[in-house]
Design an enzyme around this catalytic site. Sequence first.
Site, short mmCIF file in Angstrom:
data_model
loop_
_atom_site.label_atom_id
_atom_site.label_comp_id
_atom_site.label_asym_id
_atom_site.label_seq_id
_atom_site.Cartn_x
_atom_site.Cartn_y
_atom_site.Cartn_z
N TYR A 1 -16.38 8.19 -1.29
CA TYR A 1 -15.95 7.88 -2.66
C TYR A 1 -15.45 9.15 -3.34
O TYR A 1 -16.07 10.21 -3.19
CB TYR A 1 -17.12 7.31 -3.48
CG TYR A 1 -17.01 5.83 -3.70
CD1 TYR A 1 -15.89 5.28 -4.31
CD2 TYR A 1 -18.03 4.96 -3.32
CE1 TYR A 1 -15.78 3.92 -4.52
CE2 TYR A 1 -17.93 3.59 -3.53
CZ TYR A 1 -16.79 3.08 -4.13
OH TYR A 1 -16.68 1.74 -4.34
N GLU B 1 -13.87 9.22 -6.91
CA GLU B 1 -13.28 8.99 -8.24
C GLU B 1 -12.86 10.30 -8.89
O GLU B 1 -13.61 11.28 -8.86
CB GLU B 1 -14.29 8.31 -9.17
CG GLU B 1 -14.24 6.81 -9.11
CD GLU B 1 -15.31 6.25 -8.22
OE1 GLU B 1 -15.73 6.98 -7.28
OE2 GLU B 1 -15.71 5.09 -8.44
N ASP C 1 11.48 1.11 -9.53
CA ASP C 1 10.60 0.62 -8.46
C ASP C 1 11.40 0.72 -7.16
O ASP C 1 12.28 -0.10 -6.89
CB ASP C 1 10.20 -0.82 -8.76
CG ASP C 1 9.23 -1.38 -7.71
OD1 ASP C 1 9.18 -0.82 -6.60
OD2 ASP C 1 8.57 -2.38 -8.01
N THR D 1 5.81 1.57 -2.98
CA THR D 1 4.81 1.37 -1.93
C THR D 1 5.13 2.38 -0.84
O THR D 1 6.18 3.03 -0.85
CB THR D 1 4.86 -0.06 -1.35
OG1 THR D 1 6.20 -0.36 -1.00
CG2 THR D 1 4.34 -1.07 -2.35
N LYS E 1 6.92 0.34 3.49
CA LYS E 1 8.14 -0.41 3.83
C LYS E 1 9.06 0.53 4.61
O LYS E 1 8.70 0.98 5.68
CB LYS E 1 8.75 -0.98 2.55
CG LYS E 1 7.80 -1.96 1.84
CD LYS E 1 8.43 -2.64 0.66
CE LYS E 1 7.56 -3.73 0.07
NZ LYS E 1 6.64 -3.28 -0.97
N ARG F 1 -0.36 0.93 4.22
CA ARG F 1 -0.26 0.10 3.01
C ARG F 1 -0.86 0.86 1.84
O ARG F 1 -2.07 1.11 1.82
CB ARG F 1 -1.01 -1.22 3.18
CG ARG F 1 -0.63 -2.03 4.38
CD ARG F 1 -1.12 -3.43 4.27
NE ARG F 1 -0.26 -4.15 3.37
CZ ARG F 1 0.91 -4.67 3.72
NH1 ARG F 1 1.36 -4.54 4.96
NH2 ARG F 1 1.65 -5.32 2.86
N1 DSN Z 1 5.68 -8.38 -0.87
C1 DSN Z 1 6.71 -7.40 -1.12
C2 DSN Z 1 7.98 -7.76 -0.46
O1 DSN Z 1 7.94 -8.47 0.54
O2 DSN Z 1 9.04 -7.35 -0.90
C3 DSN Z 1 6.90 -7.15 -2.56
O3 DSN Z 1 5.69 -7.05 -3.21
#
Ligand code: DSN
Length: 423
Positions: free
Chosen positions: A56, A58, A202, A228, A231, A237
């Site tokens: 942990y 924090e 984003d 994120t 991707k 993740r």
């Molecule tokens: N789930 C993501 C996507 O597939 O684009 C977006 O949050």
Amino acid sequence: MHVPPIPTLTAADPQIADLIERESQRQHDKLRMIASENYVSAAVLEATGTVLTNKYSEGYAGKRYYEGQQLIDPIETLAIERAKALFGVEHANVQPYSGSPANLAIYLAFLEPGDTVMGMALPMGGHLTHGWSVSATGKWFRSVRYNVSRETGLIDFDEVRDLARRERPKVIFCGGTAIPRTIDFPAFAEIAREVGAVLAADIAHIAGLIAGGAHPSPVGHADVISTTTHKTLRGPRGAMLMCTAEHAKAIDKAVFPGLQGGPHNHTTAGIAVALREASTPEFGAYAHQIVANARALAAALIERGFDLISGGTDNHLILADLSSKGIGGKPAAQALDRAGMELNYNTVPYDTRKPFDPSGIRLGTAALTTRGLTEQHMPQVAAWMDDAVSAARKEDEAALERIAGEVRDLLAAFPSPGWAATA
Ligand code: DSN
């Protein structure tokens, strides 16, 4: 078998181990074209499966609420410094658990409940957390939405400007989940400055393309950037927020203690490893290959009569309206899955069907590029897709099975990070 191997898990919990083994084989055998997915490297997998999950932490490096941070602090600091260097930003926060919490932190940093936020409508390619009605961001804030042009499938900046002037949003989101074209960050920034809004970019889908120089960067245009990490960026993740020094305090406070407790340290380590990988010349070549593959696939699909939103792609993502193929997006996606090609059904702009049974499919080339496929393979991929869609219409299961076998045969020659025939 899974790479790295999982013999201890296999002995301790054969049921879970078996499902993981089968998933790694499934990922090897399928043409994975979900636009938001990828294969992480074995190094990233190793980092995320470590004792860091036991800890942990924090707070932030040097200001934690628990003891024993001697090694966690340098891990998080490395991740932050690598993010700053890779994207050229003044500040990075690597603690958001994923994209939605990262975006919520932007609301907490810059808005009060009831304030106005502006984002791209979800069916036009935006994201739930950009103020869509079913999301907390659409329930607790007053949200207004821009669309794409019905004719071109592109953002109409006159419409965005008019809406912003009329509604005076405090935050404007650009970016989304189903945008096949380059995002014009300077155009959004000009509008945001004019109305005094914070511009939030984003870049979840295109972060890897930006890192690799295959898409323009929002740095210098957006006030805050969310992404994120799993991707096109090809990390575990998780998510990151990046901003100028001016907003650093507000963003950090919003993430912790505003929204989250302890960061997921094993994920932070995986993000650090992925950021190091993304800073190499090989990753730049990878990012450009993703785009070259998407363009080649789009051209081959158009040749086969697929109706692509905006007429093609500039990035990793393709959005197709299947109305002209005489099949809905959902039955098509399900049949394509049976034929060894994994993608998702998706609404298309101005869709006349419901989100759970929409007209379109969305696909991307990040994962198949990681496998090593290039432009020369894309006509074959398009042919399989076309054949599978026809087979779905005729309910020809034998054809779908035959295509799945052909896909497996092709992919056998392309290594899959996370799986190997032998240890
Ligand atoms: N789930 C993501 C996507 O597939 O684009 C977006 O949050």
